[in-house]
Design an enzyme around this catalytic site. Structure first.
Site, PDB file in Angstrom:
ATOM      1  N   GLU A 171       0.681  -1.067  -0.079  1.00 34.36           N
ATOM      2  CA  GLU A 171       0.071   0.048   0.071  1.00 34.36           C
ATOM      3  C   GLU A 171       0.810   1.172  -0.008  1.00 34.36           C
ATOM      4  O   GLU A 171       1.170   2.023   0.922  1.00 34.36           O
ATOM      5  CB  GLU A 171      -1.018  -0.169   1.181  1.00 34.36           C
ATOM      6  CG  GLU A 171      -1.961   1.020   1.141  1.00 34.36           C
ATOM      7  CD  GLU A 171      -2.795   1.204   2.442  1.00 34.36           C
ATOM      8  OE1 GLU A 171      -3.271   0.323   2.867  1.00 34.36           O
ATOM      9  OE2 GLU A 171      -3.098   2.433   2.743  1.00 34.36           O
ATOM     10  N   HIS A 226       1.990   4.694  -2.026  1.00 34.53           N
ATOM     11  CA  HIS A 226       1.443   5.781  -2.659  1.00 34.53           C
ATOM     12  C   HIS A 226       2.497   6.615  -3.716  1.00 34.53           C
ATOM     13  O   HIS A 226       3.609   6.914  -3.089  1.00 34.53           O
ATOM     14  CB  HIS A 226       0.327   6.386  -2.238  1.00 34.53           C
ATOM     15  CG  HIS A 226      -0.598   5.358  -1.421  1.00 34.53           C
ATOM     16  ND1 HIS A 226      -1.449   4.661  -1.963  1.00 34.53           N
ATOM     17  CD2 HIS A 226      -0.845   5.460  -0.059  1.00 34.53           C
ATOM     18  CE1 HIS A 226      -2.266   3.899  -1.230  1.00 34.53           C
ATOM     19  NE2 HIS A 226      -1.936   4.285   0.095  1.00 34.53           N
ATOM     20  N   HIS A 258      -8.888   0.421  -1.063  1.00 32.12           N
ATOM     21  CA  HIS A 258      -8.265   1.459  -0.080  1.00 32.12           C
ATOM     22  C   HIS A 258      -9.209   2.582   0.379  1.00 32.12           C
ATOM     23  O   HIS A 258     -10.323   2.914  -0.444  1.00 32.12           O
ATOM     24  CB  HIS A 258      -7.258   2.080  -1.196  1.00 32.12           C
ATOM     25  CG  HIS A 258      -6.251   2.813  -0.136  1.00 32.12           C
ATOM     26  ND1 HIS A 258      -6.719   4.292  -0.215  1.00 32.12           N
ATOM     27  CD2 HIS A 258      -5.122   2.847   0.174  1.00 32.12           C
ATOM     28  CE1 HIS A 258      -5.453   5.108   0.521  1.00 32.12           C
ATOM     29  NE2 HIS A 258      -4.754   3.908   0.846  1.00 32.12           N
ATOM     30  N   ASP A 292       2.082   2.129   3.846  1.00 30.83           N
ATOM     31  CA  ASP A 292       1.426   3.304   3.490  1.00 30.83           C
ATOM     32  C   ASP A 292       2.133   4.456   3.191  1.00 30.83           C
ATOM     33  O   ASP A 292       1.640   5.578   3.559  1.00 30.83           O
ATOM     34  CB  ASP A 292       0.079   3.433   4.828  1.00 30.83           C
ATOM     35  CG  ASP A 292      -0.915   4.297   4.077  1.00 30.83           C
ATOM     36  OD1 ASP A 292      -1.064   4.520   2.845  1.00 30.83           O
ATOM     37  OD2 ASP A 292      -2.096   4.270   4.714  1.00 30.83           O
TER      38      ASP A 292
END
Ligand SMILES: [Zn+2]
Ligand SMILES: [Zn+2]
Ligand SMILES: [Zn+2]
Ligand SMILES: [Zn+2]
Lengths: 324, 324, 324, 324
Positions: free
Chosen positions: B8, B10, B164, B285
């Protein structure tokens, strides 16, 4: 385990019984209704059978919180409390009471709470989440400014309160549209109640009243699982948070959990590891849940017998100062 | 632990970078922005420093899902995917891709997904929750009927998807009013995303596509903590549930969790006891979370080294068929 | 965590220092020796650095227990206690004392214990397992009849005792032959000490003295892991067991554990689930173990902060009635 | 759970049945005896009733290991294996076999093992700890040099072995004197068997045969609880350790545990956190333990259903290559 104490155990009166029908399939409604209206027969029988010595009773949900007509909310709360007080008087070793409060009128709520504690011997109060005030679409949460004096009065009585679920108004949470199965105890109860509880914790309520204790059912409505993340995120920026301490500090200092309706060991373990065993208490959520399910699980779950006695009994005795 | 894989993680492009500003205090925004736009400098440096060998990258949130102008959503998704594909091509041993999809147009989304998987070598897709379609107040969730063919096409590609978080529209969850601190990753992300994930599970999606795998971040957005209660309640009445099996069955058969942003051992234990270690995967994240926080915790958390290797690496290799 | 209290922290005197040499590789012996003989320099420095406010000190192992010449055992015990008392007097806010006792002579041991508690202000006593009496091959365990009066006297003082490891005599446990690596803290300590502790529990000692409290280091020397099985087997047949209650009852009523030398989370969890957090206490086992290892783990282990304060500090204050 | 597989399930033959009498009170001996000698009646009935599809059977303890007359040990082992093979042939979907081996003669043991695996279709072997050789006071542990070729031969067959408890000779562990209740499954079994298992791990056996798998019953005889401490201590000095890797590495790579006779959740959790769920397998220890106790606990213990299926069935299928 004998001698258990249970804290989220509901009754209804004629004025409020209808509120519970939505939580029962048609074929079980008559049974549920009779259990909600009963005190001395099925209830005591189930308590006896499953080792529950003492239950603090509370009105069903949402009941008074959903009566947007304020004088009527005041009247129904008083009536429910009087009916409960009569039962407590008849069975003082088996029943205790949580007051139902007309939170629509904070001053009246404070007065009723004082009456319930001082005159009726109740152990605190239980609110079913937000209340509707004036009309059905106007809602109030108890972190609002108008509740300042109410909390002051409540804290002065030195009794805990139980933040109990109710469903959100659908227009305020349209995500459940076409997914009725998610409403109520499946999921929406936890979402609604956890947000309200967090709002209270974030409002500074427990800074102003550091001894005040809030009880959450269903193992904290999901909060323990994410409490680390909550504080981890807030450490990066407070974004309007009005509390002096971290949310987890309040959880560990001002919150107790019950096992009501969530008879699951990994959830118990996770909660114990966040809160400690001193802040977890046995409850059933009768008659929406069965004593049998609650007790079969709790009496045999592989935790220390020391913790079983705490969670099943001693924590409640200490928290409420029970004479048992 | 060396050789970790993270899922995850980004990036942003010029068209979407602005969406992330709300999640940063002014004084850190420039830093966050530069990390989101960077691929090869800070990102690889942090991965190297903390033992992350491979990251599957995805566009920031809500990005394409919030572009209610459908042609533009299609265009931005395509652009983001092409930019990502270029980076993946430059660093095929370090980066993989999740497709961004214009879910506003299910048919276009299916086509773009096919392009991303078959031509760009992506590992599946990541959606940032519901999408706004046509105007900013019209939302679509992916359990809706119009997504039937999309899911058919997605399942045929045999790749997982990542559900998400994004924030709910405030008018759809007014409980956060005056409590901005509860929005975003503090709490609202989990509430919004868990409800969407539950809707998918309850819609029969995984009955129609039993091999399809959904990934949830943040240890499942709270679902594992209450999964027993969900099924316990639904056993009393289905209330419109359209799925053939219990929700927990899908959780254990069609869902994987990641550790993103929830670096907490009791939460890990609770999740392992509900899902098993085969369905949990390391993630950071980044850049909203730090590799340092994720890795310091994960590399030393007292679980079996066997499970550390699974969660840190092997489960992802197996799920995505990675050539590492 | 600041303010920690540690309970298995050793010193040596000239007469006993040699006993510890076997537990150190040659290249580290000088360092270990100097730490054992030191009170006010390295010890306080390490305590300060790692948040240990107070340590109850005890003589190294086996020391007095291995002095089979009885008058000399009496003399060395007295000398060690006097030296310790002097240090305690110099640092009453940092050091407390456990008495070393000449268990070879139960009556003399009782007298010395009384002197240590009443005159020197010690918090109880620590024994290094069995003692050798008269000659090096004659051993005594404290469940033997000749210790009845000793336990009576000890219980009357209302102080806990620490059952600390020593190695078995090799001729009494030849399984370690050719496997020297299994002796000492690797494995033999736990085997020897757990058996002794179980003998005490099975002897009826805690029936006669239900308030007496035994402390076990290293998370109970393995007993919590198998306590269910012990009682499960004994329910099928008592085979000479002389106790009134189940072994697990004593474990939960008369035993406290410490973390000494076993800084491992799954072991902590297993112990908490058998004993509850009220019966676990932080300890280091200095200087055989490092404050850094103990504190780095304990200060960050993901348990409730409420339990961290109990285990790190409050349980010891309550058990010993400390004025901190 | 239906379809369970159990791995520590015992039978006896006329030559060995007497060895089990010590583990039964007089009033239950006849019942235990009949269960040990039975294959097709009580055993299958209990397996059916409690969802055990398949059991790998093994001779009672110590049986062959205690026959110090070597030719007779060889003969009894062969006889027991033939009797077992006949039962396996009659019920190939219900019974499998572990070979009993005359470890007194390593070469004969290797030959018998080869016969059992290649001709009788057995799944490996089970040894009841050390063997007595030549006279009753001469014991051999299998880390001794004379077993090098045996292990070579055993490893070549690519089948696991089960290290099963037996009691130590009393003169070799006098700590149990006057405490008969500590012998056998209460405590001495675990002490004896864990030491033997550790000796094997520390001997380099699994360096020479990295694919070899050892099974330990009763959740690893206490080893998981202390495994961190073992390696932590050995990192300070090897003191004669002959293994290349850490003991914990072998535990996680070469050892499987079973639940036999230790039906306790905290012990399961601790073991899962050290070993992972892939290395734990259901077993009863019938007829010394009851299917009812094992299955009632295991079928309802709150772990993931995914792990329940692994532990109850899949791990055994994978480890033994079972055709079920
Ligand atoms: Zn309720
Ligand atoms: Zn994210
Ligand atoms: Zn020590
Ligand atoms: Zn057995």
């Amino acid at each position: 385990m004998q001698g258990k104490i249970a804290l989220e155990e509901h009754f209804a009166i004629a004025d409020t019984i209808g509120d519970s029908q939505v939580y029962a399939r048609p074929e079980v409604w008559e049974g549920l209704k009779s259990k909600l209206l009963d005190f001395e027969t099925q209830r005591l029988e189930q308590m006896d059978k499953h080792g529950v010595e003492y239950a603090i009773l509370s009105l069903n949900s949402p009941a008074v919180q959903a009566i947007h007509d304020v004088p009527r909310a005041i009247e129904v709360a008083r009536k429910a409390n009087d009916i409960l007080a009569e039962q407590v008087a008849r069975h003082p070793k088996r029943f205790g009471g949580f007051a139902a409060l007309p939170m629509q009128d904070p001053e009246a709520a404070a007065r009723e709470l004082e009456r319930c504690v001082k005159e009726l011997g109740f152990h605190g109060f239980l609110v079913n989440g937000f209340c509707q005030v004036g009309d059905e679409n106007t809602v109030a949460y108890y972190d609002a400014d108008q509740y300042r004096d109410f909390w002051q009065a409540a804290a002065a009585l030195e009794k805990p309160f139980y933040m109990h679920p109710r469903d959100p108004l659908l227009q305020r949470e349209p995500i459940y549209e076409d997914n009725h199965w998610l409403t109520g105890p499946t999921w929406a109860f936890a979402v609604e109640t956890s947000a309200h509880a967090l709002r209270l914790m974030g409002s500074g309520l427990f800074d102003r009243h550091p001894q005040l204790q809030m009880i959450l059912g269903h193992f904290g409505e999901g909060i323990p699982f994410n409490i680390w993340r909550i504080d981890h995120i807030l450490r990066k920026g407070r974004r309007g948070l009005r509390a002096d301490r971290e949310i987890g500090d309040y959880l560990r200092s001002n919150v107790h959990l019950t096992t009501s309706g969530n008879f699951r060991t990994p959830t118990l373990l996770s909660s114990m590891l966040e809160m400690g065993a001193d802040r977890i208490m046995f409850s059933v959520d009768y008659p929406f849940e069965k004593h049998e399910d609650a007790a079969t699980w709790f009496d045999s779950v592989h935790i220390s017998e020391n913790d079983r006695v705490k969670i099943g009994r001693q924590n409640a005795i200490r928290l409420f100062g029970l004479d048992l």
